[in-house]
Scaffold this motif. Structure first.
Motif, PDB file in Angstrom:
ATOM      1  N   THR A  47      -6.251 -19.131  62.329  1.00 44.92           N
ATOM      2  CA  THR A  47      -6.022 -20.159  63.337  1.00 44.92           C
ATOM      3  C   THR A  47      -6.537 -19.685  64.686  1.00 44.92           C
ATOM      4  O   THR A  47      -6.032 -18.704  65.241  1.00 44.92           O
ATOM      5  CB  THR A  47      -4.518 -20.481  63.436  1.00 44.92           C
ATOM      6  OG1 THR A  47      -4.032 -20.838  62.140  1.00 44.92           O
ATOM      7  CG2 THR A  47      -4.264 -21.619  64.399  1.00 44.92           C
ATOM      8  N   PHE A  48      -7.548 -20.366  65.199  1.00 46.74           N
ATOM      9  CA  PHE A  48      -8.160 -20.021  66.482  1.00 46.74           C
ATOM     10  C   PHE A  48      -8.584 -18.553  66.524  1.00 46.74           C
ATOM     11  O   PHE A  48      -8.455 -17.892  67.561  1.00 46.74           O
ATOM     12  CB  PHE A  48      -7.202 -20.333  67.641  1.00 46.74           C
ATOM     13  CG  PHE A  48      -6.719 -21.757  67.667  1.00 46.74           C
ATOM     14  CD1 PHE A  48      -7.614 -22.813  67.578  1.00 46.74           C
ATOM     15  CD2 PHE A  48      -5.369 -22.051  67.756  1.00 46.74           C
ATOM     16  CE1 PHE A  48      -7.183 -24.129  67.591  1.00 46.74           C
ATOM     17  CE2 PHE A  48      -4.920 -23.364  67.769  1.00 46.74           C
ATOM     18  CZ  PHE A  48      -5.825 -24.407  67.689  1.00 46.74           C
ATOM     19  N   ARG A  89     -13.739 -17.698  65.416  1.00 45.32           N
ATOM     20  CA  ARG A  89     -14.839 -17.660  66.388  1.00 45.32           C
ATOM     21  C   ARG A  89     -14.862 -16.338  67.159  1.00 45.32           C
ATOM     22  O   ARG A  89     -15.868 -16.018  67.813  1.00 45.32           O
ATOM     23  CB  ARG A  89     -14.747 -18.841  67.356  1.00 45.32           C
ATOM     24  CG  ARG A  89     -13.703 -18.722  68.434  1.00 45.32           C
ATOM     25  CD  ARG A  89     -13.667 -19.945  69.331  1.00 45.32           C
ATOM     26  NE  ARG A  89     -12.837 -19.749  70.507  1.00 45.32           N
ATOM     27  CZ  ARG A  89     -11.508 -19.828  70.516  1.00 45.32           C
ATOM     28  NH1 ARG A  89     -10.846 -20.118  69.395  1.00 45.32           N
ATOM     29  NH2 ARG A  89     -10.834 -19.621  71.626  1.00 45.32           N
ATOM     30  N   GLU A 131      -9.783 -24.350  64.167  1.00 43.43           N
ATOM     31  CA  GLU A 131     -10.531 -23.864  65.322  1.00 43.43           C
ATOM     32  C   GLU A 131     -10.746 -24.979  66.340  1.00 43.43           C
ATOM     33  O   GLU A 131     -10.767 -26.158  66.003  1.00 43.43           O
ATOM     34  CB  GLU A 131     -11.899 -23.311  64.897  1.00 43.43           C
ATOM     35  CG  GLU A 131     -11.950 -21.819  64.707  1.00 43.43           C
ATOM     36  CD  GLU A 131     -11.640 -21.026  65.978  1.00 43.43           C
ATOM     37  OE1 GLU A 131     -11.490 -21.641  67.069  1.00 43.43           O
ATOM     38  OE2 GLU A 131     -11.535 -19.799  65.880  1.00 43.43           O
ATOM     39  N   SER A 148     -13.131 -27.104  68.820  1.00 41.73           N
ATOM     40  CA  SER A 148     -14.460 -27.658  68.579  1.00 41.73           C
ATOM     41  C   SER A 148     -14.876 -28.456  69.800  1.00 41.73           C
ATOM     42  O   SER A 148     -14.076 -28.672  70.722  1.00 41.73           O
ATOM     43  CB  SER A 148     -14.446 -28.541  67.334  1.00 41.73           C
ATOM     44  OG  SER A 148     -15.734 -29.009  67.031  1.00 41.73           O
ATOM     45  N   TRP A 173     -19.495 -21.820  69.565  1.00 45.89           N
ATOM     46  CA  TRP A 173     -19.021 -21.886  68.187  1.00 45.89           C
ATOM     47  C   TRP A 173     -19.770 -22.939  67.396  1.00 45.89           C
ATOM     48  O   TRP A 173     -20.408 -23.836  67.940  1.00 45.89           O
ATOM     49  CB  TRP A 173     -17.510 -22.167  68.187  1.00 45.89           C
ATOM     50  CG  TRP A 173     -16.856 -22.182  66.840  1.00 45.89           C
ATOM     51  CD1 TRP A 173     -16.121 -23.196  66.298  1.00 45.89           C
ATOM     52  CD2 TRP A 173     -16.860 -21.132  65.870  1.00 45.89           C
ATOM     53  NE1 TRP A 173     -15.671 -22.840  65.063  1.00 45.89           N
ATOM     54  CE2 TRP A 173     -16.114 -21.573  64.766  1.00 45.89           C
ATOM     55  CE3 TRP A 173     -17.430 -19.858  65.823  1.00 45.89           C
ATOM     56  CZ2 TRP A 173     -15.918 -20.804  63.630  1.00 45.89           C
ATOM     57  CZ3 TRP A 173     -17.239 -19.080  64.694  1.00 45.89           C
ATOM     58  CH2 TRP A 173     -16.488 -19.558  63.615  1.00 45.89           C
TER      59      TRP A 173
END
Length: 353
Positions: free
Chosen positions: A243-244, A247, A273, A275, A317
């Motif tokens: 989760t997060f 990237r 993530e 975006s 990302w």
């Protein structure tokens, strides 16, 4: 390792066929979060790109660090500095980045994992297990936000108290893995308060062991490890979440390959993530808010540089379709994309067959 009928678990998860792929939208009636913001140079002394134009793809020996291009060998250390800096105020950071919506997003993510029905099916087919029936690996999960929600959902499904002595063996386990020990220590402290020492295996509990092994006696454990080379045996876990965090990995594709290796056949990966919103109007507002996040980081946490990296990393990302393609390239099938808050956040879900 334990004997368990994988087709039962696969059926319970309702694993899609190879040809299925879909996308749907979910909204909490607000848009939030961040994009890039920059000045002529950063505290790390590397020139930045324009705040409104994503950086170009770096050469293979280099990678993105926010809007900068750095040597791949340097990124882990730079990201480590960021998260060591924000670890004591990680909840504040998330609230600033998402206007508090990260709590709703994580609640929604865990609600989509089908944990109650999965555990019910496994218990029905294995009433007297000799090892945990279900193992959840939460990568880049240092402070435990998703892990604790998952563990609480498992306890609710089983009708047990989170602080009660664990079963022998516990029916299900959650393993928190993060490359940053400062983040993990924050998570361990919270876990000890929530669940008590009988239910939590800390990193220090394995000190001195020549070959530390994954615990089968405590429901929650904390491990320091790199997402690109996870410190666990192949085919160990039934669920992988990140989760997060993807990237921030130097090589996200290697992390996806490592995830695939550690999951059992019939198991699931879920990636949440930030975006870039596809709607140009929403995107303009998103860009505008992102420019305010580094100064907010300075005001609330005395740390502008870390917040600047975090918002810039979102612009560098993958798009949702690009990430979906990377997951499929790593071997996952039936990959779906769920968009939250007009595309500010996406949840990708896939399967290892």
């Amino acid at each position: 390792m334990r004997a368990i009928s994988r087709p039962i678990a696969r059926s319970q998860w309702r694993t899609p066929s190879r040809s299925i792929s879909s996308s749907r939208t979910f909204s909490f009636y607000a848009s939030s979060s961040s994009s890039s913001s920059s000045s002529s140079s950063t505290p790390f002394g590397v020139p930045e790109s324009s705040p409104l134009s994503p950086p170009s793809s770096p050469p293979s020996s280099h990678t993105h660090f926010g809007s900068q291009t750095v040597l791949s060998s340097e990124k882990a250390g730079l990201v480590g500095e960021v998260f060591s800096s924000v670890a004591p105020s990680y909840d504040v950071m998330n609230d600033v980045m998402s206007l508090g919506l990260h709590r709703l997003w994580k609640d929604h993510l865990v609600s989509q994992l089908s944990l109650p029905s999965t555990l019910s099916s496994l218990m029905s087919s294995n009433p007297s297990p000799t090892a945990p029936l279900f193992r959840h690996l939460d990568v880049a999960g240092g402070t435990g936000d998703v892990s604790f929600r998952s563990l609480n959902a498992m306890h609710a499904a089983l009708g047990t108290s989170p602080r009660s002595p664990p079963l022998d063996p516990p029916t299900s386990t959650v393993t928190v893995c993060d490359i940053n020990p400062d983040m993990l220590r924050v998570g361990e402290e919270r876990a000890m308060e929530l669940y008590g020492p009988a239910n939590v295996e800390r990193m220090s509990d394995r000190e001195g062991l020549s070959s530390p092994r994954l615990s089968s006696s405590k429901p929650l454990s904390f491990w320091e490890g790199d997402a690109e080379c996870l410190p666990f045996d192949s085919c160990t876990f039934d669920l992988y979440t990140i989760t997060f965090g993807l990237r921030n990995v130097t090589d996200p594709f290697r992390a996806l390959e490592s995830a695939y290796d550690k999951l059992r056949p019939g198991s699931r990966i879920v990636v949440m993530e930030f975006s870039m919103p596809p709607n140009p109007i929403v995107r303009a507002g998103y860009d505008l808010y992102s420019e305010a996040i580094p100064p907010l980081g300075k005001a609330v946490a005395d740390d502008e540089a870390s917040y600047r990296y975090l918002v810039e990393s979102i612009r560098a990302w993958y798009s949702p379709e690009e990430l979906k393609g990377k997951m499929e390239e790593a071997g996952f099938v039936g990959v779906t994309v769920e968009s939250l808050n007009m595309g500010v956040v996406c949840i990708h879900s896939g399967w290892k067959l």
